[in-house]
Design a protein around this motif. Structure first.
Motif, PDB file in Angstrom:
ATOM      1  N   ASP A 163      -8.045 -30.637  -4.689  1.00 32.14           N
ATOM      2  CA  ASP A 163      -8.655 -29.320  -4.606  1.00 32.14           C
ATOM      3  C   ASP A 163      -9.684 -29.272  -3.473  1.00 32.14           C
ATOM      4  O   ASP A 163      -9.922 -30.269  -2.800  1.00 32.14           O
ATOM      5  CB  ASP A 163      -9.299 -28.964  -5.942  1.00 32.14           C
ATOM      6  CG  ASP A 163      -8.277 -28.987  -7.079  1.00 32.14           C
ATOM      7  OD1 ASP A 163      -7.173 -28.425  -6.902  1.00 32.14           O
ATOM      8  OD2 ASP A 163      -8.573 -29.582  -8.125  1.00 32.14           O
ATOM      9  N   GLU A 164     -10.333 -28.117  -3.310  1.00 30.80           N
ATOM     10  CA  GLU A 164     -11.308 -27.988  -2.215  1.00 30.80           C
ATOM     11  C   GLU A 164     -12.620 -28.675  -2.531  1.00 30.80           C
ATOM     12  O   GLU A 164     -13.414 -28.932  -1.633  1.00 30.80           O
ATOM     13  CB  GLU A 164     -11.516 -26.525  -1.853  1.00 30.80           C
ATOM     14  CG  GLU A 164     -12.103 -25.696  -2.963  1.00 30.80           C
ATOM     15  CD  GLU A 164     -12.175 -24.213  -2.587  1.00 30.80           C
ATOM     16  OE1 GLU A 164     -13.171 -23.577  -2.943  1.00 30.80           O
ATOM     17  OE2 GLU A 164     -11.223 -23.714  -1.948  1.00 30.80           O
ATOM     18  N   SER A 165     -12.850 -28.981  -3.825  1.00 29.49           N
ATOM     19  CA  SER A 165     -14.046 -29.734  -4.201  1.00 29.49           C
ATOM     20  C   SER A 165     -13.788 -30.453  -5.516  1.00 29.49           C
ATOM     21  O   SER A 165     -12.806 -30.170  -6.213  1.00 29.49           O
ATOM     22  CB  SER A 165     -15.264 -28.821  -4.327  1.00 29.49           C
ATOM     23  OG  SER A 165     -15.109 -27.934  -5.415  1.00 29.49           O
ATOM     24  N   ILE A 166     -14.672 -31.379  -5.855  1.00 29.26           N
ATOM     25  CA  ILE A 166     -14.565 -32.142  -7.095  1.00 29.26           C
ATOM     26  C   ILE A 166     -15.979 -32.397  -7.597  1.00 29.26           C
ATOM     27  O   ILE A 166     -16.911 -32.529  -6.798  1.00 29.26           O
ATOM     28  CB  ILE A 166     -13.796 -33.469  -6.861  1.00 29.26           C
ATOM     29  CG1 ILE A 166     -13.535 -34.202  -8.184  1.00 29.26           C
ATOM     30  CG2 ILE A 166     -14.530 -34.359  -5.864  1.00 29.26           C
ATOM     31  CD1 ILE A 166     -12.611 -35.415  -8.027  1.00 29.26           C
ATOM     32  N   ARG A 167     -16.143 -32.448  -8.900  1.00 32.11           N
ATOM     33  CA  ARG A 167     -17.464 -32.750  -9.458  1.00 32.11           C
ATOM     34  C   ARG A 167     -17.802 -34.209  -9.193  1.00 32.11           C
ATOM     35  O   ARG A 167     -16.926 -35.076  -9.214  1.00 32.11           O
ATOM     36  CB  ARG A 167     -17.490 -32.475 -10.958  1.00 32.11           C
ATOM     37  CG  ARG A 167     -17.480 -31.017 -11.278  1.00 32.11           C
ATOM     38  CD  ARG A 167     -17.455 -30.783 -12.760  1.00 32.11           C
ATOM     39  NE  ARG A 167     -17.560 -29.360 -12.999  1.00 32.11           N
ATOM     40  CZ  ARG A 167     -18.363 -28.827 -13.909  1.00 32.11           C
ATOM     41  NH1 ARG A 167     -19.100 -29.582 -14.667  1.00 32.11           N
ATOM     42  NH2 ARG A 167     -18.416 -27.533 -14.059  1.00 32.11           N
ATOM     43  N   GLY A 189     -22.580 -32.457 -12.132  1.00 31.35           N
ATOM     44  CA  GLY A 189     -21.714 -31.324 -11.852  1.00 31.35           C
ATOM     45  C   GLY A 189     -21.743 -30.897 -10.396  1.00 31.35           C
ATOM     46  O   GLY A 189     -21.069 -29.952 -10.017  1.00 31.35           O
ATOM     47  N   THR A 190     -22.529 -31.599  -9.573  1.00 31.36           N
ATOM     48  CA  THR A 190     -22.604 -31.282  -8.147  1.00 31.36           C
ATOM     49  C   THR A 190     -21.204 -31.298  -7.544  1.00 31.36           C
ATOM     50  O   THR A 190     -20.438 -32.237  -7.759  1.00 31.36           O
ATOM     51  CB  THR A 190     -23.505 -32.300  -7.427  1.00 31.36           C
ATOM     52  OG1 THR A 190     -24.826 -32.193  -7.946  1.00 31.36           O
ATOM     53  CG2 THR A 190     -23.531 -32.067  -5.919  1.00 31.36           C
ATOM     54  N   GLN A 191     -20.870 -30.252  -6.797  1.00 28.40           N
ATOM     55  CA  GLN A 191     -19.548 -30.177  -6.164  1.00 28.40           C
ATOM     56  C   GLN A 191     -19.550 -30.967  -4.862  1.00 28.40           C
ATOM     57  O   GLN A 191     -20.413 -30.776  -4.011  1.00 28.40           O
ATOM     58  CB  GLN A 191     -19.181 -28.716  -5.896  1.00 28.40           C
ATOM     59  CG  GLN A 191     -19.013 -27.884  -7.148  1.00 28.40           C
ATOM     60  CD  GLN A 191     -17.811 -28.304  -7.979  1.00 28.40           C
ATOM     61  OE1 GLN A 191     -16.748 -28.603  -7.460  1.00 28.40           O
ATOM     62  NE2 GLN A 191     -17.991 -28.325  -9.293  1.00 28.40           N
ATOM     63  N   ARG A 244     -17.310 -32.041  -1.509  1.00 30.96           N
ATOM     64  CA  ARG A 244     -16.209 -31.526  -0.699  1.00 30.96           C
ATOM     65  C   ARG A 244     -15.711 -32.574   0.297  1.00 30.96           C
ATOM     66  O   ARG A 244     -16.439 -33.508   0.624  1.00 30.96           O
ATOM     67  CB  ARG A 244     -16.658 -30.273   0.055  1.00 30.96           C
ATOM     68  CG  ARG A 244     -16.941 -29.086  -0.875  1.00 30.96           C
ATOM     69  CD  ARG A 244     -17.426 -27.871  -0.156  1.00 30.96           C
ATOM     70  NE  ARG A 244     -17.511 -26.611  -0.858  1.00 30.96           N
ATOM     71  CZ  ARG A 244     -17.614 -26.368  -2.157  1.00 30.96           C
ATOM     72  NH1 ARG A 244     -17.624 -27.353  -2.994  1.00 30.96           N
ATOM     73  NH2 ARG A 244     -17.696 -25.159  -2.651  1.00 30.96           N
TER      74      ARG A 244
END
Length: 74
Positions: free
Chosen positions: A11-15, A52-54, A56
């Motif tokens: 995906d475009e980001s991950i936790r 929970g910080t995204q 990228r």
């Protein structure tokens, strides 16, 4: 210089907590939460205390002397 490996995300980001598990830097979510809340994890050189910080693609996550470059598989 720390060892830099790559971890590909779909995906475009991950936790951050999920990334630590994906990169095999921690054994499980409980350990991920503990090391993040203890201030042991960095993203691009900055200490991050929210799991929970995204994160990228292009970010470098560091923990326990290991560094991981997030790459995009999408």
């Amino acid at each position: 210089m720390p060892n830099l490996s790559e971890v590909e995300i779909r995906d475009e980001s991950i936790r951050l907590g999920q990334l630590l598990k994906l990169a095999n830097l921690v054994q499980d979510g409980a350990m991920a939460r503990m090391v993040i809340e203890n201030g042991e994890v960095t993203v691009d050189g900055q200490v991050v205390v929210r799991r929970g910080t995204q994160v990228r693609p292009g970010a470098v996550v560091g923990y326990a002397g290991e560094s991981v470059l997030v790459t995009s598989g999408g």
